[in-house]
Design a protein around this motif. Structure first.
Motif, mmCIF file in Angstrom:
data_model
loop_
_atom_site.group_PDB
_atom_site.id
_atom_site.type_symbol
_atom_site.label_atom_id
_atom_site.label_comp_id
_atom_site.label_asym_id
_atom_site.label_seq_id
_atom_site.Cartn_x
_atom_site.Cartn_y
_atom_site.Cartn_z
ATOM 1 N N GLN A 45 -3.145 8.672 6.916
ATOM 2 C CA GLN A 45 -2.979 8.882 5.503
ATOM 3 C C GLN A 45 -4.406 8.132 5.087
ATOM 4 O O GLN A 45 -5.152 7.224 5.776
ATOM 5 C CB GLN A 45 -1.899 7.834 4.938
ATOM 6 C CG GLN A 45 -0.524 8.528 4.925
ATOM 7 C CD GLN A 45 0.082 7.929 3.860
ATOM 8 O OE1 GLN A 45 0.911 8.296 3.239
ATOM 9 N NE2 GLN A 45 0.496 6.866 3.760
ATOM 10 N N TRP A 46 -5.113 8.715 4.130
ATOM 11 C CA TRP A 46 -6.194 8.040 3.186
ATOM 12 C C TRP A 46 -5.882 7.300 2.375
ATOM 13 O O TRP A 46 -5.284 7.818 1.251
ATOM 14 C CB TRP A 46 -7.263 9.419 2.959
ATOM 15 C CG TRP A 46 -8.707 9.070 2.620
ATOM 16 C CD1 TRP A 46 -9.200 9.236 1.419
ATOM 17 C CD2 TRP A 46 -9.648 8.349 3.357
ATOM 18 N NE1 TRP A 46 -10.168 8.695 1.299
ATOM 19 C CE2 TRP A 46 -10.599 8.298 2.563
ATOM 20 C CE3 TRP A 46 -9.571 7.689 4.684
ATOM 21 C CZ2 TRP A 46 -11.808 7.721 2.995
ATOM 22 C CZ3 TRP A 46 -10.816 7.167 5.054
ATOM 23 C CH2 TRP A 46 -11.870 7.074 4.126
ATOM 24 N N VAL A 47 -5.824 5.996 2.238
ATOM 25 C CA VAL A 47 -5.385 5.010 1.323
ATOM 26 C C VAL A 47 -6.556 4.498 0.563
ATOM 27 O O VAL A 47 -7.322 3.943 0.956
ATOM 28 C CB VAL A 47 -4.528 3.948 2.144
ATOM 29 C CG1 VAL A 47 -3.854 2.935 1.229
ATOM 30 C CG2 VAL A 47 -3.229 4.839 3.185
ATOM 31 N N HIS A 48 -6.212 4.458 -0.858
ATOM 32 C CA HIS A 48 -7.213 4.017 -1.691
ATOM 33 C C HIS A 48 -6.605 2.429 -2.293
ATOM 34 O O HIS A 48 -5.296 2.233 -2.617
ATOM 35 C CB HIS A 48 -7.282 4.749 -3.115
ATOM 36 C CG HIS A 48 -7.769 5.988 -2.624
ATOM 37 N ND1 HIS A 48 -8.938 6.393 -2.124
ATOM 38 C CD2 HIS A 48 -7.145 7.339 -2.590
ATOM 39 C CE1 HIS A 48 -9.082 7.602 -1.969
ATOM 40 N NE2 HIS A 48 -7.793 8.238 -2.174
ATOM 41 N N ARG A 49 -7.518 1.572 -2.371
ATOM 42 C CA ARG A 49 -7.026 -0.046 -2.899
ATOM 43 C C ARG A 49 -8.435 -0.132 -3.916
ATOM 44 O O ARG A 49 -9.374 0.384 -3.739
ATOM 45 C CB ARG A 49 -7.210 -0.927 -1.827
ATOM 46 C CG ARG A 49 -6.002 -0.621 -0.879
ATOM 47 C CD ARG A 49 -6.048 -1.713 0.400
ATOM 48 N NE ARG A 49 -5.065 -1.436 1.473
ATOM 49 C CZ ARG A 49 -5.598 -0.778 2.541
ATOM 50 N NH1 ARG A 49 -6.668 -0.707 2.816
ATOM 51 N NH2 ARG A 49 -4.646 -0.495 3.400
ATOM 52 N N GLY A 107 -8.040 2.680 5.177
ATOM 53 C CA GLY A 107 -8.440 2.412 3.717
ATOM 54 C C GLY A 107 -9.880 3.223 3.492
ATOM 55 O O GLY A 107 -10.711 2.996 4.137
ATOM 56 N N SER A 108 -9.779 3.573 2.151
ATOM 57 C CA SER A 108 -11.010 4.521 1.925
ATOM 58 C C SER A 108 -12.172 3.835 1.581
ATOM 59 O O SER A 108 -13.302 4.476 1.913
ATOM 60 C CB SER A 108 -10.649 5.453 0.554
ATOM 61 O OG SER A 108 -10.275 4.651 -0.336
ATOM 62 N N LEU A 109 -12.376 2.586 1.347
ATOM 63 C CA LEU A 109 -13.379 1.873 0.850
ATOM 64 C C LEU A 109 -14.110 1.184 2.376
ATOM 65 O O LEU A 109 -15.261 0.813 2.265
ATOM 66 C CB LEU A 109 -13.253 0.489 0.046
ATOM 67 C CG LEU A 109 -12.787 1.108 -1.239
ATOM 68 C CD1 LEU A 109 -12.483 -0.304 -2.215
ATOM 69 C CD2 LEU A 109 -13.804 1.849 -2.029
ATOM 70 N N ARG A 110 -13.440 1.567 3.331
ATOM 71 C CA ARG A 110 -14.203 1.065 4.661
ATOM 72 C C ARG A 110 -15.421 1.716 4.737
ATOM 73 O O ARG A 110 -16.543 1.047 5.247
ATOM 74 C CB ARG A 110 -13.250 1.090 5.795
ATOM 75 C CG ARG A 110 -13.732 0.724 7.346
ATOM 76 C CD ARG A 110 -14.093 -0.657 7.179
ATOM 77 N NE ARG A 110 -14.727 -1.237 8.308
ATOM 78 C CZ ARG A 110 -16.049 -1.317 8.732
ATOM 79 N NH1 ARG A 110 -16.713 -0.638 7.945
ATOM 80 N NH2 ARG A 110 -16.221 -1.864 9.959
ATOM 81 N N VAL A 111 -15.409 3.001 4.556
ATOM 82 C CA VAL A 111 -16.737 3.765 4.806
ATOM 83 C C VAL A 111 -17.969 3.441 4.074
ATOM 84 O O VAL A 111 -19.156 3.370 4.385
ATOM 85 C CB VAL A 111 -16.322 5.250 4.601
ATOM 86 C CG1 VAL A 111 -16.116 5.722 3.158
ATOM 87 C CG2 VAL A 111 -17.490 6.048 4.999
ATOM 88 N N ARG A 112 -17.537 2.791 2.702
ATOM 89 C CA ARG A 112 -18.613 2.337 1.989
ATOM 90 C C ARG A 112 -19.249 0.930 2.528
ATOM 91 O O ARG A 112 -20.538 0.859 2.092
ATOM 92 C CB ARG A 112 -17.997 2.177 0.368
ATOM 93 C CG ARG A 112 -17.810 3.524 -0.013
ATOM 94 C CD ARG A 112 -17.030 3.442 -1.488
ATOM 95 N NE ARG A 112 -16.597 4.664 -1.945
ATOM 96 C CZ ARG A 112 -17.220 5.617 -2.461
ATOM 97 N NH1 ARG A 112 -18.775 5.529 -2.542
ATOM 98 N NH2 ARG A 112 -16.694 6.733 -3.009
ATOM 99 N N GLN A 113 -18.481 0.284 3.065
ATOM 100 C CA GLN A 113 -18.979 -1.025 3.632
ATOM 101 C C GLN A 113 -19.950 -0.561 4.623
ATOM 102 O O GLN A 113 -21.105 -1.356 4.822
ATOM 103 C CB GLN A 113 -18.032 -1.973 4.141
ATOM 104 C CG GLN A 113 -18.323 -3.303 4.513
ATOM 105 C CD GLN A 113 -18.948 -4.246 3.356
ATOM 106 O OE1 GLN A 113 -18.519 -3.746 2.352
ATOM 107 N NE2 GLN A 113 -19.075 -5.265 3.928
ATOM 108 N N ASP A 173 0.808 -1.232 -0.158
ATOM 109 C CA ASP A 173 -0.151 0.094 -0.072
ATOM 110 C C ASP A 173 0.970 1.514 -0.029
ATOM 111 O O ASP A 173 1.947 1.284 0.502
ATOM 112 C CB ASP A 173 -1.212 0.138 1.290
ATOM 113 C CG ASP A 173 -1.880 -1.030 1.155
ATOM 114 O OD1 ASP A 173 -2.619 -1.391 0.202
ATOM 115 O OD2 ASP A 173 -2.368 -1.599 2.466
ATOM 116 N N ARG A 174 0.218 2.231 -0.325
ATOM 117 C CA ARG A 174 0.906 3.585 -0.352
ATOM 118 C C ARG A 174 1.067 3.864 1.035
ATOM 119 O O ARG A 174 0.186 3.754 1.926
ATOM 120 C CB ARG A 174 0.113 4.720 -1.047
ATOM 121 C CG ARG A 174 0.224 6.081 -0.721
ATOM 122 C CD ARG A 174 -0.987 7.077 -0.893
ATOM 123 N NE ARG A 174 -0.536 8.384 -0.416
ATOM 124 C CZ ARG A 174 -1.409 9.237 0.195
ATOM 125 N NH1 ARG A 174 -2.667 8.777 0.477
ATOM 126 N NH2 ARG A 174 -1.167 10.260 0.552
ATOM 127 N N GLY A 175 2.114 4.449 1.349
ATOM 128 C CA GLY A 175 2.678 5.019 2.689
ATOM 129 C C GLY A 175 2.922 3.711 3.520
ATOM 130 O O GLY A 175 2.999 4.081 4.894
#
Length: 825
Positions: free
Chosen positions: A348-352, A379-385, A85-87
């Motif tokens: 950090q706000w990390v995208h996958r 992980g940025s997709l956690r909020v969508r779950q 991952d980034r960072g």
């Protein structure tokens, strides 16, 4: 011991200059002549950028002088499954330059084995007993007095983060660094007074064999990432290590000190924490000499950004409780600041490409445990779950009604908690998985949304997540960060902090005791709620039943493909999965604490028989056909997947080709339940505990309960009958798997053999009775499976059940490197 440690740290902080005579013949002239025309970067280690040849020339003026070397991945691959991952921080090492002839060697001393002593011979004897590591050898190009110029390009462009190894380990293909497609990355190569930062753009070429690289890399045969290297000045000797205790709630460091008197423990343990001191140590409330400041990624959008800042800022409540004013702060990262700069604690706000881990890591001083930099990746997709969970619970898109704001509110509430949780790790804190059974006493738990029903039977999410720091969080911050006067007995006062928490009933149980497979603790669970796991399972099953009864096309937006109802159905249908994992730990369970001698805590207590049997009953209820069945109303509304909407790990597997398969959905849950119930460690404990206390349910009783609720239950027709037969077959297969498990105890395997032998006789009797074709087929096939086991019970290969959709990708501590990392989702 404290005096010796202070001497040791003082010696480490002093540079030792090389005094040996140097040969002038190594290079023809001064450094200035060699680097003429290059760009100079002045700072901790001066270096020069040779743009013409794409090289970094490093000026080394510190020999036998220790500093920190940290490598990281500044631009990643973007796949949670690969884990690059980034960072992402890599290794944190103490290193030093050592000259030998025409070489400079970068050496990593071995700090796992030490002698904290004022006797230099004793120190040397330990240093020579254990191996060190040479990380790199540099050819000296120029010598100028006490300065050495070396070409650092190859060192910086090597695969320090082991991307190649990670790609191979995750079955993505065989790659190697492609020098022709790699280069120094100057935009992130910088210098500061106390740290020098370097970055390389690396391309790895090879065979793209894996699914994940093909999903996220534009040309999968060429994977390009960026790796970062930091040379960092070690902290001064002003930090005072604090003792690690297992019940204090901290991560930490440990090493063997061979100068320890024989009547003391040779292993020394200290907690990890930031350095924090009051301006006025005697004042009840004081500002800090230097506050702890965290900086949020500028790439986080609103309203996410505000939620993350708010959640991370909760920690100031804990610092205020021990007399600090504004000691913990959260700000937005200033423009132009590199998030890998060691001077900045970052979030950090990390995208996958898929949802996955968030984690809190840190750069620590390996000598003392002092945290130099906190580094959070969310992980940025956690909020969508979380939004999807709320979407399944609320039926929010009914025609003619406004869309509920509760979905976004739930997702943001979870983000606040997640931000606080991961920052907690970078403050040094370990997980506390007993908090959910202890009045939400800590944000360091994994919280499942607490769902209730209002008076009209509608789902209420207003209390889904907490909105503050918990009671345990204040205790643990007090243990790690409370100031004490020089005259006070620090050890005694620290013990008082923990003893008061014990007397107040505040519990702390961490990772190794919370996992469901074989776990035994009745209160430490992941993603659970409630003091009684069994009671909460029964409660959540009732809510799940009501939500599924209302489930309809109104759970998805207008103009969405009807097939996407399945994505929303999954978290609702599996709403109880983690509470099952919590409840099963009561069976053969043991209540215990991290007790110290004479601290008043209870050491061990077997779970009462009534609680174990209540848990068995609650779990077996989840295997009932009516609990596993999906209604015809839901099934009929989910068509095959349309063009552009393929099945994913987030959907149920299917044995029916393109059509939705409700039996596979039921099978995935049933197999999870039976796998947990028939775990070899759980079986061994039940046998042992029953022999010690005959009132407790033994493993034989559990097997009888399962068989009575499955195979020997009354046969029904239709879909419920098919589900019943599916569960029965799973039970036989799981029983055979345990009977042939060489890791199980002999008595566990013997009891499984006995029950299978009894089942074989029972099946023979049932076959002779009048049955429907479907039921007769099941009976004969099941008997054939057991007959095969009886003939070849040590060689029978188990049949795999349907996979359960992706849950929480958690528990991956020990990721690349020695930086402290704990992963959460």
């Amino acid at each position: 011991m404290k005096k010796s440690l202070l001497i040791f740290l003082l010696l480490l902080s002093l540079p030792v200059l090389l005094t040996a005579q140097r040969k002038k013949s190594i290079a023809p002239g001064p450094i200035a002549e060699k680097v003429e025309g290059m760009t100079k970067y002045e700072g901790y280690f001066n270096f020069y950028w040779d743009e013409k040849n794409g090289k970094i020339w490093l000026e080394v003026d510190k020999l036998d002088y220790e500093f920190l070397y940290v490598n990281a991945l500044s631009a990643g691959v973007g796949s949670n499954d690969i884990g690059l991952d980034r960072g992402q921080l890599g290794n944190t090492r103490i290193v030093k330059f050592f000259k030998s002839g025409s070489k400079l060697l970068l050496i990593q001393p071995n700090y796992d084995y030490r002698a904290i002593s004022d006797n230099p011979d004793e120190i040397t004897s330990v240093q020579e007993a254990f191996a060190q590591s040479v990380l790199w050898g540099f050819k000296i190009e120029v010598i100028e007095e006490d300065k050495f110029l070396v070409d650092a390009t190859a060192f910086l462009m090597r695969d320090a983060h082991d991307v190649v190894g990670t790609l191979k380990a995750t079955n993505q293909g065989n790659y190697k660094t492609d020098d022709s497609k790699s280069a120094i990355y100057i935009p992130r190569t910088k210098n500061f007074p106390k740290n020098s930062e370097f970055e390389a753009l690396l391309t790895f070429s090879g065979s793209a064999d894996g699914t994940y690289v093909n999903q996220v890399v534009p040309t999968p045969n060429n994977i390009t990432v960026r790796q970062h290297h930091s040379f960092i000045e070690l902290p001064d000797n002003g930090y005072q290590p604090r003792e690690f205790l297992p019940g204090a709630g901290y991560l930490g460091i440990s090493y063997m000190d061979y100068a320890t008197p024989i009547n003391e423990n040779i292993v020394k343990r200290f907690i990890s924490r930031h350095r924090l001191k009051k301006k006025d140590p005697e004042a009840k409330v004081s500002e800090a000499i230097e506050p702890i400041v965290y900086y949020l990624d500028r790439g986080a959008p609103e309203p996410v950004k505000s939620a993350l800042i708010e959640g991370a800022s909760w920690w100031n409540q804990a610092f205020e409780a021990i007399g600090y004013k504004n000691a913990f702060q959260v700000k937005v990262l200033p423009a132009g600041v590199d998030p890998l700069d060691v001077r900045y604690n970052v979030i950090q706000w990390v995208h996958r490409s898929t949802r996955g881990w968030s984690y809190g890591s840190s750069v620590r001083d390996p000598r003392t445990g002092e945290i130099i930099k906190g580094h959070v990746s969310l992980g940025s997709l956690r909020v969508r779950q979380d939004f999807l969970i709320a979407q399944g619970l609320l039926t929010p898109y009914e025609t003619g009604k406004p869309v509920s704001k509760a979905m976004e509110e739930l997702a943001l509430a979870r983000l606040r908690q997640l931000s606080a949780h991961e920052v907690g790790h970078t403050l040094g804190l370990a997980h506390n998985f007993a908090a959910s059974a202890n009045e939400r006493s800590s944000v360091m738990d994994y919280p499942h949304p607490y769902i209730t029903l209002d008076d009209e039977g509608n789902v209420d999410l207003s209390n889904a997540y907490d909105d503050k720091i918990g009671a345990w969080d204040k205790v643990v911050i007090a243990y790690g960060y409370q100031d004490f006067s020089k005259k006070s007995d620090e050890k005694s006062l620290l013990a008082d902090i923990l003893n008061k928490a014990h007397s107040d009933g505040i519990m702390f149980i961490s990772d190794q005791d919370a996992r469901p497979q074989g776990g035994a603790h009745p209160y430490a669970h992941l993603w659970d709620n409630g003091k009684s796991a069994a009671d909460e399972l029964n409660r959540i099953m009732n809510i799940r039943k009501m939500v599924l009864e209302k489930f309809s096309a109104s759970n998805i937006k207008p103009q969405e493909p009807m097939a996407t109802l399945e994505e929303v159905l999954v978290p609702v249908y599996l709403l109880h999965r983690y509470q099952i994992e919590a409840t099963v730990k009561l069976i053969g369970g043991l209540n215990y604490t991290y007790a110290l001698r004479n601290d008043g805590q209870k050491t061990t207590e077997m779970i009462p028989a009534i609680e174990q049997r209540k848990a068995i009953y609650a779990i077996l209820n989840t295997l009932r056909p009516e609990a596993l069945a999906i209604s015809e109303n839901i099934i009929s509304q989910i068509p095959p997947r349309p063009l552009g909407y393929r099945r994913t790990r987030e959907t149920f597997s299917a044995n029916t080709g393109p059509t939705f398969d409700p039996l596979s959905a039921a099978e995935s849950v049933a197999d999870l339940v039976l796998k947990l119930l028939l775990h070899p460690q759980r079986a061994a404990r039940m046998i042992e505990f029953n022999n010690r206390n005959s009132n407790l349910p033994g493993f034989s009783e559990l097997l009888d309960d399962i068989i009575g609720r499955t195979l020997e239950s009354t046969t029904v027709d239709g879909m419920h009958g098919e589900i019943q037969r599916m569960v029965n077959k799973l039970m036989i297969r799981r029983l055979i798997r345990l009977a042939t498990n060489r890791g199980a105890t002999a008595q566990t395997r013997a009891l499984c053999y006995l029950k299978l032998d009894e089942l074989n006789d029972w099946l023979g009797q049932e076959i002779r009775k009048k049955s429907t074709t479907n039921h007769l087929a099941f009976l004969k096939h099941s008997k054939a499976i057991i007959d095969e086991y009886m003939r070849h019970f040590d060689h029978l290969k188990p049949v795999k059940a349907a996979d359960i959709p992706a849950g929480s990708p958690i528990g991956a501590s020990g990721m690349p490197g020695s930086a402290e990392i704990l992963c959460d989702f």
